[in-house]
Scaffold this active site. Structure first.
Site, PDB file in Angstrom:
ATOM      1  N   CYS A   1       0.779  -1.200   0.018  1.00 34.32           N
ATOM      2  CA  CYS A   1       0.065  -0.021   0.049  1.00 34.32           C
ATOM      3  C   CYS A   1       0.910   1.180   0.022  1.00 34.32           C
ATOM      4  O   CYS A   1       0.316   2.205  -0.144  1.00 34.32           O
ATOM      5  CB  CYS A   1      -0.807   0.152   1.317  1.00 34.32           C
ATOM      6  SG  CYS A   1      -1.828  -1.345   1.531  1.00 34.32           S
TER       7      CYS A   1
ATOM      8  N   CYS B   1      -4.250   7.551   4.991  1.00 36.95           N
ATOM      9  CA  CYS B   1      -3.373   6.539   4.333  1.00 36.95           C
ATOM     10  C   CYS B   1      -2.019   6.420   5.086  1.00 36.95           C
ATOM     11  O   CYS B   1      -1.234   5.615   4.971  1.00 36.95           O
ATOM     12  CB  CYS B   1      -3.370   6.736   2.675  1.00 36.95           C
ATOM     13  SG  CYS B   1      -2.474   8.167   2.299  1.00 36.95           S
TER      14      CYS B   1
END
Ligand SMILES: Cc1ncc(COP(=O)(O)O)c(C=O)c1O
Ligand SMILES: Cc1ncc(COP(=O)(O)O)c(C=O)c1O
Lengths: 144, 393, 393, 144
Positions: free
Chosen positions: A35, A104
C-alpha cells in the site's frame, strides 16, 4: 511542496529518532509496503515511561513526518499517556495534514500503540480495555 | 522560466508554454477579436487565424485535410469524445471495444463508462517493457469489434506501441482505430496515414502550447457522433465559441514541433541515456521501467527497491528538482501506477518509481546535478526503510 | 482594439478580452508553470492561482463555497454537462425535462439528444416580449420532472427571465433548476442563493475574459454525473489538465465585473435607450424586439419590415459598424431566429432583425454614428425590396 | 465581410439595374420572404434579345449581388443564350459564393428564366424542352 505544512517538511527534512533500538522492549509494525506505507516503531521502557522511541519507515512524506513526530511526542510520556495519542493529535502537532493523507499515511499513532501492546504482551501485562489498532496487518489498502 | 537554481524534469505533467507560441497568440488577445462565425470584418481575421492554425496541426500529423482536425479543450475531452462518439455511433455493428491495459486514466474512465452502458471492453496485456501484445489483439478481435484504442506512446514508462500493426489488425475487422497520442505528439513523427490512424487525441499543452486547447483527428468518413452539442462550430463536431487564441497557440506549437522535433529528440535522448546509465551505475537495486529502445526521447522511469516514490520526489524537490512518481501517494486514487502493475512489477516495487520527463529547457548540466544528488537521497531513504536489507544503500 | 474608425456593437457574439485580465494571465504563461496537482513546488503557485480564481468566480455569483464552481471549457460544455449530468443521474426520479422555447442552441441541441435518449422534453411558451410563461411552467410540472432549464436572460432579445419564481416552482416538485446565464453574467447581479439556482452555466469570454474557459456552478448536494471523465481534476466533476491561465483570466474578469457592473450597466443602458429611441424616431416600420424594461443593459434588438438582416449587417459593416442579425442567412442552420418566432413575430419580419450588443468600449458617439448611417441603409435596402409598399423608406 | 469575394461586395455596394421596368415584357418572381429571399426580375425584349433587365430583391448580400450580376450578364443576350445561364455561371462570374449560399441565395438565374417564361407565355411562344425552375413558388425553404 505546497501540500505539506512547514512543520511536516521540517520533520521530513530532519526526521528525529530514525533507526532501530537493538534491545527494544517492544516493536510495532503497521502498514503494508504494497500500500505504500510501512512503519516500524521501537520502544524502550523504563518504569511506566517510554525512555526511548525510534522508527523506521517506508512511505511518503506524511508517513515519514508522522513517524518522526510520534517519536518526539511519545518520548518521556507514561505508557498510559502514550496510548492516548491519536492520529488526530499527530496531525495537529504537525499543523495539519492534507485530507488525502489523513488516513493513508497517518499510521504513526497505531505504530506506537502496537509497540506498546507488544511490550505488554512480552511482559504479561493486560492491555487496557478498548485499545484497537485498525491498521495492523491490513489486507486492503486504505484510501483517503 | 524556473528559478535559476531549479531544475524541471516533470514535462509530462505540465509543459511550460514556449515564448514563440505566446508571441503568436498575443495579437489574438490584444488586437484581433470577433466571432470567427460572424459575417462582419471583425470576425474575418479570427476565422483566418483559426484556419491557419488548423492547417499547421494537420501538417504536423500529415492529415489529408485540415478539416480532419477538430479543436477541443484538450486531450481528455478528445478522448471522451472519440471513444464515446465512435462507440455509440457504431453500436449496430457491435459492442466490443479493445484497449491496452496501460491506457491513461481518461481512456480508462471513459471505457468504464462505456462498459456500464452496454459495451464489452477487452483489455490487452503488455509485456515486461509495456509493449502491447499484438497476438492477444488478434485473438480478441471479432466481427462485433467497433473500436480499438491503444496509446501511441505511454506517458509513464515512455514505451512506444506498434500502432501501425495494431491499426492493420483493427481494420481487418473494420474496427475504428483510436490512439491517444498525448505523450507522443511533438516528440516523435506521427503520420496518421502511414500509421493507419482513424482517430487521434492530442493536446496543445504537451507540446509547449497553451493548456485548455487540444484536438481530435477524425479521419474523413469515420462514423462519429459529437460529445458537445450546440451552435455547430468545428463543422458540427464540437460546438462552442472557438478559443481562437488557444488554437493559434496550438498551431504555432505544432509548427515548431514539426521543424525542430528531430533535432530536439536527439538532444534529449542523449540526456535521457546519460541519466539512465548514471543512475544504474550509482545506485544498486535500481531498474529502468519501460523499453530500453522503443522509448520516448524525453522519458526516464526508474524504480528503486525498498523506498517509496513520493518521498523521493519530495526529497528531489528540496534539492530544486521537480519530478513525478508512480507511487500511490502521488495519485488521486491512492493506487500505485496501473501501468507498472500491468508490466508485472510488484506493488511495493511500483511504489518506488521515479518519473523524470525532460523537455526543451533541460541541459546536460541538469543530468549532472541530478546524478549528484539522487544517490544520496536514495541512500537516506533506504537507511530509514524497514524493508531495505542491511547494507543496501 | 478596433481600428479607430470602426465601431463594434457585437459584444454578444464575441467579447474582446479586457487588458487588465490579460495582464493577470500573463504570469501564468511567462513565469509560473507546473501541474496544479503536482506535489512539487512548481505546481504550488499554479494551484494557488487556480483556487484564487475559483474564489473570485464564486464571489461574483455569491456561491456559498468556491468548490461549487467547476471550471469547464465554456458555456456550451457547461450546458451539455449540466443537462446531461442532471438528467441521467436522476433518471430514477423521472424523465420529464422542462425548458423555455427560447433557449440557446446549445441547450436546444442537448435537449434534443436527451429526447432521443428517453427523456420527455416540454417547451414553455413565451409572451410577445420573450418572457417565459410561469403559468405554463406550473401546468407542466409533475412528480416525474427532474430538471427545469430556463436562461437567465436571452442573448438575442435581451429579455430577463423570472428565474427566482421559476426556481421556486421547480423546487416544489424537487426538480433541479439549471439556468444558462451566459448572456447575463457580468451584466446584472446574479445571486445563486437569492435566485434559488442549482446549476448555472457561464463563460469567461462573455465577461471580457478569455475564451476557452467557463464554469458550471453546481450547488453542493446536487445529484450530477460528469460529462468528461479522466484524471479526476475539478473534484472529479470535470477531468483534464487545468487551464490555469484561462481560469486566472476568468477570475480577474469576475472580479472586475463584480466591482464595476452596476456603474457600467447604467452607462450602457443610456446608450442603449438612445439608440432604441433614435431608431424608432428615424425609421418607419421599425420595432423593438424583446421587453422594453426587463432587458439586458447592453442589448438592442430591432426589426425593420421589408428588408433582410444580413444585408443590413453587411451594409453596416461597410460603414465600419459590426453587428449581428436574427436572419436565417446569418445562422448556420439557415433558419430565422427561433427566439423571434417563439415571440410570435412572423418569419419575414424575423428576417429583418438587427442585434446590436454593446460593451465596455462603446461610447455615446458610437450611438450618434449609428443613428447617422442606419436610416440611409434601411432606406436603400427598402428601395431595392419587392415587398416594401410604395413610398415606405 | 470576408465571406464574400470583392466582386460580390462590389455588386452589393453598387447594385446594377435596380428597380422596376414599368412596361416589362416579362416578370419573374422567385424565392419566398419567409425563407429570407425574394427576387423579382423584369425584362424588356426587343427581337430575340433582352434589351433591358432590372431587379428588385429582398435578401442577403449574396441574393442582392447575384441579382445585380444576372442583369449585367443577361442584358443584350438572346433569349436562348439567357436561358442557358446557370446558377453556377452566376456564382463563377462573381468569383465564387460561400458554399452555404450556393443554393439558398443564388436564385437569380431562376428569376431570369422565370421572367423569360412569363414573356413567352404572354406571347404564346412554346418554351424549349427541359426548362425547369425549381425554386419558383417554393413551399419549403432550401438550405445549404
Ligand atoms: C445564451 C448563450 N448560451 C450559451 C452560449 C454558448 O457559449 P459558448 O459559445 O461560449 O460556449 C452562448 C454563446 O454566445 C449564449 O449566448
Ligand atoms: C497519455 C495521456 N493521455 C491523456 C492525457 C490527458 O491530457 P489532458 O489532461 O491535457 O486533457 C494525458 C495527460 O497528461 C496523458 O499523459
Amino acid at each position: 511542496m505546497g501540500m505539506y505544512t512547514e512543520k511536516v517538511m521540517d520533520h521530513f527534512r530532519h526526521p528525529r529518532n530514525v533507526g532501530e533500538i537493538k534491545d527494544a522492549d517492544g516493536i510495532g509494525k503497521v502498514g503494508n509496503p504494497v500500500c505504500g506505507d510501512l512503519m516500524w516503531i521501537y520502544i524502550k521502557v523504563k518504569g511506566d515511561r517510554l525512555e526511548d522511541v525510534k522508527f523506521k519507515t517506508f512511505g511518503c512524506g506524511a508517513a515519514i513526518a508522522t513517524s518522526s513526530m510520534i517519536t518526539e511526542m511519545a518520548k518521556g510520556k507514561t505508557i498510559d499517556e502514550a496510548l492516548k495519542i491519536s492520529r488526530q493529535d499527530v496531525a495537529d502537532a504537525l499543523g495539519g495534514l492534507p485530507a488525502i493523507k489523513m488516513h493513508c499515511s497517518n499510521l504513526a499513532s497505531d505504530g506506537l500503540k502496537s509497540a506498546i501492546l507488544d511490550y505488554m504482551k512480552r511482559n504479561g501485562i493486560k492491555p487496557p480495555e478498548g485499545i484497537k489498532i485498525e491498521s495492523e496487518h491490513e489486507d486492503v489498502c486504505e484510501t483517503g | 522560466m524556473a528559478q535559476p537554481n531549479q531544475i524541471y524534469m516533470d514535462y509530462s505533467s505540465y509543459c511550460p508554454i514556449e515564448p514563440r507560441v505566446l508571441k503568436e497568440m498575443l495579437p489574438y488577445y490584444e488586437r484581433y477579436f470577433g466571432n470567427p462565425s460572424s459575417p462582419h470584418s471583425f470576425g474575418v481575421q479570427m476565422k483566418a487565424g483559426l484556419e491557419a492554425a488548423r492547417e499547421k496541426v494537420a501538417s504536423l500529423i500529415n492529415a489529408e485535410k485540415p478539416s480532419e482536425v477538430i479543436f477541443t479543450s484538450g486531450s481528455t475531452e478528445s478522448i471522451n469524445a472519440a471513444l464515446r462518439g465512435a462507440a455509440f455511433r457504431n453500436k449496430e455493428k457491435g459492442n466490443r471495444i479493445i484497449a491496452s491495459s496501460i491506457e491513461h486514466i481518461s481512456v480508462r474512465n471513459t471505457l468504464k463508462y462505456l462498459a456500464k452502458n452496454g459495451f464489452e471492453v477487452v483489455y490487452l496485456p503488455v509485456d515486461e517493457y509495456g509493449v502491447v501484445s499484438v497476438e492477444s489483439l488478434k485473438g480478441a478481435m471479432n466481427e462485433r469489434t467497433v473500436l480499438v484504442t491503444v496509446m501511441y506512446a505511454n506517458n509513464e514508462v515512455g514505451t512506444v506501441e506498434p500502432i501501425k500493426e495494431i491499426a492493420d489488425i483493427a481494420h481487418e475487422k473494420n474496427a475504428i482505430l483510436h490512439t491517444d497520442a498525448t505523450a507522443a505528439i511533438g516528440k516523435m513523427p506521427i503520420d496518421v496515414n502511414r500509421d493507419g490512424i482513424d482517430m487521434m487525441s492530442i493536446s496543445s499543452g504537451d507540446m509547449y502550447g497553451p493548456y485548455g486547447i487540444g484536438a481530435l483527428y477524425l479521419r474523413r468518413g469515420t462514423r462519429f457522433e459529437p460529445l458537445i452539442l450546440g451552435g455547430g462550430q468545428e463543422a458540427g463536431f464540437r460546438s462552442g465559441t472557438e478559443n481562437v487564441a488557444g488554437a493559434v497557440g496550438m498551431g504555432k506549437a505544432a509548427e515548431i514541433a514539426k521543424a525542430e522535433m528531430a533535432q530536439e529528440a536527439e538532444r534529449l535522448s542523449k540526456i535521457r541515456d546519460r541519466i539512465i546509465k548514471g543512475t544504474k551505475e550509482a545506485i544498486t537495486y535500481s531498474f529502468l521501467n519501460g523499453h530500453p529502445t522503443l522509448r520516448l526521447p524525453n522519458n526516464i522511469n526508474m524504480r528503486f527497491s525498498f523506498i517509496e516514490g513520493e518521498s523521493l520526489v519530495l526529497s528531489l524537490d528540496m534539492e530544486g528538482i521537480a519530478a513525478s512518481s508512480g507511487s500511490a501517494c502521488s495519485s488521486k486514487t491512492l493506487e500505485p501506477s496501473h501501468v507498472l502493475l500491468a508490466m508485472g512489477i510488484p506493488h511495493e516495487e511500483a511504489q518506488g518509481s521515479l518519473l523524470l520527463s525532460l523537455g526543451r529547457w533541460n541541459t546536460p548540466q541538469d543530468a549532472q546535478k541530478l546524478l549528484e544528488v539522487l544517490p544520496n537521497i536514495v541512500r537516506g531513504l533506504r537507511e530509514m526503510s524497514p524493508i531495505a536489507p542491511p547494507g543496501v544503500r
